[in-house]
Design a protein around this motif. Structure first.
Motif, PDB file in Angstrom:
ATOM      1  N   GLU A  26       0.823  -1.217   0.000  1.00 23.27           N
ATOM      2  CA  GLU A  26       0.000   0.000   0.000  1.00 23.27           C
ATOM      3  C   GLU A  26       0.854   1.263   0.000  1.00 23.27           C
ATOM      4  OE1 GLU A  26      -2.885   0.044   3.158  1.00 23.27           O
ATOM      5  OE2 GLU A  26      -3.105  -2.133   3.110  1.00 23.27           O
ATOM      6  N   CYS A  27       2.129   1.118   0.347  1.00 22.93           N
ATOM      7  CA  CYS A  27       2.992   2.289   0.537  1.00 22.93           C
ATOM      8  C   CYS A  27       3.665   2.707  -0.767  1.00 22.93           C
ATOM      9  CB  CYS A  27       4.065   1.989   1.576  1.00 22.93           C
ATOM     10  SG  CYS A  27       3.407   1.500   3.190  1.00 22.93           S
ATOM     11  N   ASP A  28       3.770   4.010  -0.965  1.00 25.13           N
ATOM     12  CA  ASP A  28       4.521   4.550  -2.085  1.00 25.13           C
ATOM     13  C   ASP A  28       5.978   4.782  -1.696  1.00 25.13           C
ATOM     14  OD1 ASP A  28       2.265   4.981  -4.035  1.00 25.13           O
ATOM     15  OD2 ASP A  28       1.541   6.201  -2.368  1.00 25.13           O
ATOM     16  N   ALA A  29       6.211   5.057  -0.414  1.00 19.33           N
ATOM     17  CA  ALA A  29       7.569   5.207   0.122  1.00 19.33           C
ATOM     18  C   ALA A  29       7.672   4.377   1.387  1.00 19.33           C
ATOM     19  CB  ALA A  29       7.869   6.676   0.424  1.00 19.33           C
ATOM     20  N   ILE A  30       8.762   3.627   1.509  1.00 16.38           N
ATOM     21  CA  ILE A  30       8.984   2.766   2.667  1.00 16.38           C
ATOM     22  C   ILE A  30      10.313   3.145   3.299  1.00 16.38           C
ATOM     23  CG2 ILE A  30       9.246   0.398   3.494  1.00 16.38           C
ATOM     24  CD1 ILE A  30       7.710  -0.490   0.944  1.00 16.38           C
ATOM     25  N   LEU A  31      10.283   3.550   4.563  1.00 15.12           N
ATOM     26  CA  LEU A  31      11.482   3.971   5.277  1.00 15.12           C
ATOM     27  C   LEU A  31      11.828   2.912   6.327  1.00 15.12           C
ATOM     28  CD1 LEU A  31      10.411   7.695   5.859  1.00 15.12           C
ATOM     29  CD2 LEU A  31      11.312   6.618   3.785  1.00 15.12           C
ATOM     30  N   ILE A  32      13.061   2.443   6.300  1.00 12.91           N
ATOM     31  CA  ILE A  32      13.510   1.369   7.193  1.00 12.91           C
ATOM     32  C   ILE A  32      14.251   1.955   8.381  1.00 12.91           C
ATOM     33  CG2 ILE A  32      14.874  -0.733   7.375  1.00 12.91           C
ATOM     34  CD1 ILE A  32      14.563  -1.073   4.334  1.00 12.91           C
ATOM     35  N   CYS A  33      13.702   1.749   9.574  1.00 11.62           N
ATOM     36  CA  CYS A  33      14.314   2.278  10.812  1.00 11.62           C
ATOM     37  C   CYS A  33      14.422   1.162  11.840  1.00 11.62           C
ATOM     38  CB  CYS A  33      13.471   3.417  11.391  1.00 11.62           C
ATOM     39  SG  CYS A  33      13.315   4.849  10.343  1.00 11.62           S
ATOM     40  N   VAL A  34      15.289   0.206  11.581  1.00  7.24           N
ATOM     41  CA  VAL A  34      15.441  -0.933  12.480  1.00  7.24           C
ATOM     42  C   VAL A  34      16.852  -0.953  13.066  1.00  7.24           C
ATOM     43  CG1 VAL A  34      13.677  -2.339  11.345  1.00  7.24           C
ATOM     44  CG2 VAL A  34      16.042  -2.418  10.518  1.00  7.24           C
ATOM     45  N   PRO A  35      17.050  -1.680  14.175  1.00  5.59           N
ATOM     46  CA  PRO A  35      18.368  -1.702  14.832  1.00  5.59           C
ATOM     47  C   PRO A  35      19.444  -2.354  13.961  1.00  5.59           C
ATOM     48  CG  PRO A  35      16.641  -2.516  16.306  1.00  5.59           C
ATOM     49  CD  PRO A  35      16.043  -2.435  14.941  1.00  5.59           C
TER      50      PRO A  35
ATOM     51  N   SER B  17       9.055  -9.175  -1.242  1.00  6.29           N
ATOM     52  CA  SER B  17       7.933 -10.086  -1.497  1.00  6.29           C
ATOM     53  C   SER B  17       6.675  -9.370  -1.957  1.00  6.29           C
ATOM     54  CB  SER B  17       7.628 -10.900  -0.233  1.00  6.29           C
ATOM     55  OG  SER B  17       7.143 -10.065   0.807  1.00  6.29           O
ATOM     56  N   SER B  18       6.600  -8.063  -1.694  1.00  3.37           N
ATOM     57  CA  SER B  18       5.396  -7.316  -2.092  1.00  3.37           C
ATOM     58  C   SER B  18       5.727  -6.088  -2.929  1.00  3.37           C
ATOM     59  CB  SER B  18       4.611  -6.890  -0.844  1.00  3.37           C
ATOM     60  OG  SER B  18       5.402  -6.067   0.000  1.00  3.37           O
ATOM     61  N   LEU B  19       6.983  -6.020  -3.412  1.00  7.09           N
ATOM     62  CA  LEU B  19       7.439  -4.853  -4.158  1.00  7.09           C
ATOM     63  C   LEU B  19       6.633  -4.692  -5.440  1.00  7.09           C
ATOM     64  CD1 LEU B  19       9.647  -2.629  -4.072  1.00  7.09           C
ATOM     65  CD2 LEU B  19      11.101  -4.174  -5.395  1.00  7.09           C
ATOM     66  N   ARG B  20       6.176  -3.481  -5.669  1.00  8.83           N
ATOM     67  CA  ARG B  20       5.410  -3.171  -6.880  1.00  8.83           C
ATOM     68  C   ARG B  20       6.041  -1.960  -7.569  1.00  8.83           C
ATOM     69  NH1 ARG B  20       2.952   1.483  -5.836  1.00  8.83           N
ATOM     70  NH2 ARG B  20       2.199   1.985  -3.740  1.00  8.83           N
ATOM     71  N   PRO B  21       5.757  -1.757  -8.843  1.00 10.23           N
ATOM     72  CA  PRO B  21       6.317  -0.599  -9.545  1.00 10.23           C
ATOM     73  C   PRO B  21       5.902   0.718  -8.885  1.00 10.23           C
ATOM     74  CG  PRO B  21       5.439  -2.174 -11.108  1.00 10.23           C
ATOM     75  CD  PRO B  21       5.013  -2.653  -9.752  1.00 10.23           C
ATOM     76  N   GLY B  22       6.863   1.640  -8.823  1.00  4.69           N
ATOM     77  CA  GLY B  22       6.564   2.964  -8.293  1.00  4.69           C
ATOM     78  C   GLY B  22       6.750   3.111  -6.806  1.00  4.69           C
ATOM     79  N   GLN B  23       7.614   2.307  -6.212  1.00  4.34           N
ATOM     80  CA  GLN B  23       7.871   2.420  -4.778  1.00  4.34           C
ATOM     81  C   GLN B  23       9.289   2.921  -4.527  1.00  4.34           C
ATOM     82  OE1 GLN B  23       6.637  -1.631  -3.406  1.00  4.34           O
ATOM     83  NE2 GLN B  23       5.276  -0.517  -2.003  1.00  4.34           N
ATOM     84  N   LEU B  24       9.418   3.793  -3.530  1.00  2.00           N
ATOM     85  CA  LEU B  24      10.716   4.305  -3.071  1.00  2.00           C
ATOM     86  C   LEU B  24      11.031   3.670  -1.735  1.00  2.00           C
ATOM     87  CD1 LEU B  24      13.129   6.367  -2.948  1.00  2.00           C
ATOM     88  CD2 LEU B  24      11.508   7.961  -1.889  1.00  2.00           C
ATOM     89  N   ILE B  25      12.228   3.088  -1.616  1.00  2.00           N
ATOM     90  CA  ILE B  25      12.676   2.497  -0.356  1.00  2.00           C
ATOM     91  C   ILE B  25      13.881   3.297   0.130  1.00  2.00           C
ATOM     92  CG2 ILE B  25      13.553   0.450   0.812  1.00  2.00           C
ATOM     93  CD1 ILE B  25      11.838  -0.032  -2.489  1.00  2.00           C
ATOM     94  N   VAL B  26      13.834   3.706   1.397  1.00  2.42           N
ATOM     95  CA  VAL B  26      14.934   4.468   1.985  1.00  2.42           C
ATOM     96  C   VAL B  26      15.397   3.767   3.256  1.00  2.42           C
ATOM     97  CG1 VAL B  26      15.728   6.681   2.871  1.00  2.42           C
ATOM     98  CG2 VAL B  26      13.952   6.619   1.105  1.00  2.42           C
ATOM     99  N   LEU B  27      16.662   3.428   3.319  1.00  2.00           N
ATOM    100  CA  LEU B  27      17.248   2.867   4.532  1.00  2.00           C
ATOM    101  C   LEU B  27      17.702   4.024   5.422  1.00  2.00           C
ATOM    102  CD1 LEU B  27      18.293   0.440   6.196  1.00  2.00           C
ATOM    103  CD2 LEU B  27      20.423   0.586   4.877  1.00  2.00           C
ATOM    104  N   GLU B  28      17.297   3.988   6.693  1.00  2.00           N
ATOM    105  CA  GLU B  28      17.723   5.022   7.642  1.00  2.00           C
ATOM    106  C   GLU B  28      18.626   4.453   8.731  1.00  2.00           C
ATOM    107  OE1 GLU B  28      15.332   7.905   9.328  1.00  2.00           O
ATOM    108  OE2 GLU B  28      14.614   8.713   7.421  1.00  2.00           O
ATOM    109  N   SER B  29      18.664   3.158   8.895  1.00  2.00           N
ATOM    110  CA  SER B  29      19.444   2.534   9.956  1.00  2.00           C
ATOM    111  C   SER B  29      20.936   2.808   9.786  1.00  2.00           C
ATOM    112  CB  SER B  29      19.219   1.020   9.958  1.00  2.00           C
ATOM    113  OG  SER B  29      17.842   0.714  10.075  1.00  2.00           O
ATOM    114  N   THR B  30      21.615   3.104  10.890  1.00  2.00           N
ATOM    115  CA  THR B  30      23.049   3.370  10.847  1.00  2.00           C
ATOM    116  C   THR B  30      23.806   2.117  10.409  1.00  2.00           C
ATOM    117  OG1 THR B  30      22.822   4.968  12.633  1.00  2.00           O
ATOM    118  CG2 THR B  30      25.035   4.134  12.205  1.00  2.00           C
ATOM    119  N   THR B  31      24.694   2.259   9.426  1.00  2.00           N
ATOM    120  CA  THR B  31      25.398   1.099   8.900  1.00  2.00           C
ATOM    121  C   THR B  31      26.670   1.549   8.180  1.00  2.00           C
ATOM    122  OG1 THR B  31      25.145  -0.887   7.523  1.00  2.00           O
ATOM    123  CG2 THR B  31      24.109   1.138   6.724  1.00  2.00           C
ATOM    124  N   TYR B  32      27.410   0.610   7.645  1.00  2.00           N
ATOM    125  CA  TYR B  32      28.666   0.926   6.974  1.00  2.00           C
ATOM    126  C   TYR B  32      28.408   1.363   5.526  1.00  2.00           C
ATOM    127  CZ  TYR B  32      28.085  -3.790   5.026  1.00  2.00           C
ATOM    128  OH  TYR B  32      27.593  -4.898   4.392  1.00  2.00           O
TER     129      TYR B  32
END
Length: 279
Positions: free
Chosen positions: A117-126, A149-164
């Protein structure tokens, strides 16, 4: 060189905009998503409703976006549905939780199928350290699996979790491509480091400057537009690795400063000097 912006020069910030001028024209899904974002018709989903994710989803909700919060904890979801705070450090946390619970434009869920259902998905996990002090990306990979598994055309994914530096491109991108989706055509991917200001009773999350870097130029442009819809100050860098490195440098800088002051405190105490007056 250009004026520094929290470790990134304006010359570097301009590289991303210049890069977009040399790449292919944006796809129809890119243009459609940009229109949704600019008109605040995009649905924003946040994965991980902890001390960073919950204020983040509330910030987008307050800015006028329809928002969905995702968490594996049924207790957190029930608390949000009832308007019961589980984050006491937030300013007026009870009022915030009650407002979200009563809003028709916000919902919390453990059902990861609703990511579609989301157009933008922001990842904020440890991203804790493992037994050998290596980064544990199991939570990030878990989010990636659910999204793929549910990715559809027109989605933006942004990772926010601190990483290398390199995580967004080297870990998440292959997961989405393995699902048969194309970067820039079917989906868009960026990194924007989570940042908070604990204990600040004056400023809200929307006042904290956001740094954004895309895996490709169009992803970066979409992410910048999204965050500009909810944050007062957004700085774009040339690519996701720069944004990832900036957060690592920021954390190291803070840790070194804290350690230095703690060492000086012990020395100054022996000299009868109040460290707080010095600072």
């Amino acid at each position: 060189r250009g004026k520094a912006i929290r470790g990134v020069t304006t010359d570097q910030a301009g590289m991303a905009s210049a890069a977009r001028a040399t790449v292919a024209h944006p796809s129809e899904s890119c243009k459609s998503l940009m229109s949704k974002i600019e008109n605040k018709e995009a649905v924003v989903g946040v994965m991980g409703l902890g001390y960073v994710g919950l204020p983040l989803v509330a910030t987008f909700h307050a800015a006028g976006f329809r928002a969905l919060g995702f968490d594996t904890s049924e207790d957190k979801v029930r608390a949000l549905e009832k308007g019961e705070s589980y984050l006491d450090h937030l300013r007026d946390s009870e009022g915030l939780f009650q407002h979200l619970a009563s809003s028709p434009s916000f919902a919390a869920t453990t059902d990861m199928a609703r990511l579609s259902e989301c157009d933008a998905i922001l990842i904020c996990v440890p991203t804790p350290l493992g037994e050998h002090f290596d980064p544990d990306l199991s939570y990030v990979r878990g989010c990636g699996t659910h999204i793929a598994s549910s990715l559809r055309p027109g989605q933006l994914i942004v990772l926010e979790s601190t990483t290398y530096p390199g995580t967004t491109r080297e870990v998440l991108l292959p997961m989405f491509q393995a699902a048969g989706k194309d970067l820039g055509g079917d989906f868009f991917l960026a990194f924007s480091p989570e940042r908070e200001d604990p204990g600040n009773a004056i400023h809200q999350m929307c006042d904290i400057p956001k740094l954004v870097g895309g895996v490709d130029p169009h992803s970066g442009g979409l992410a910048v537009s999204l965050y500009k819809g909810a944050f007062r100050s957004v700085h774009e860098v040339s690519r996701s690795e720069v944004a990832e490195a900036a957060k690592v440098v920021e954390n190291v800088y803070r840790a070194v400063n804290i350690a230095l002051v703690n060492e000086l405190k012990m020395v100054l105490e022996k000299m009868g000097i109040d460290i707080w007056e010095v600072l």
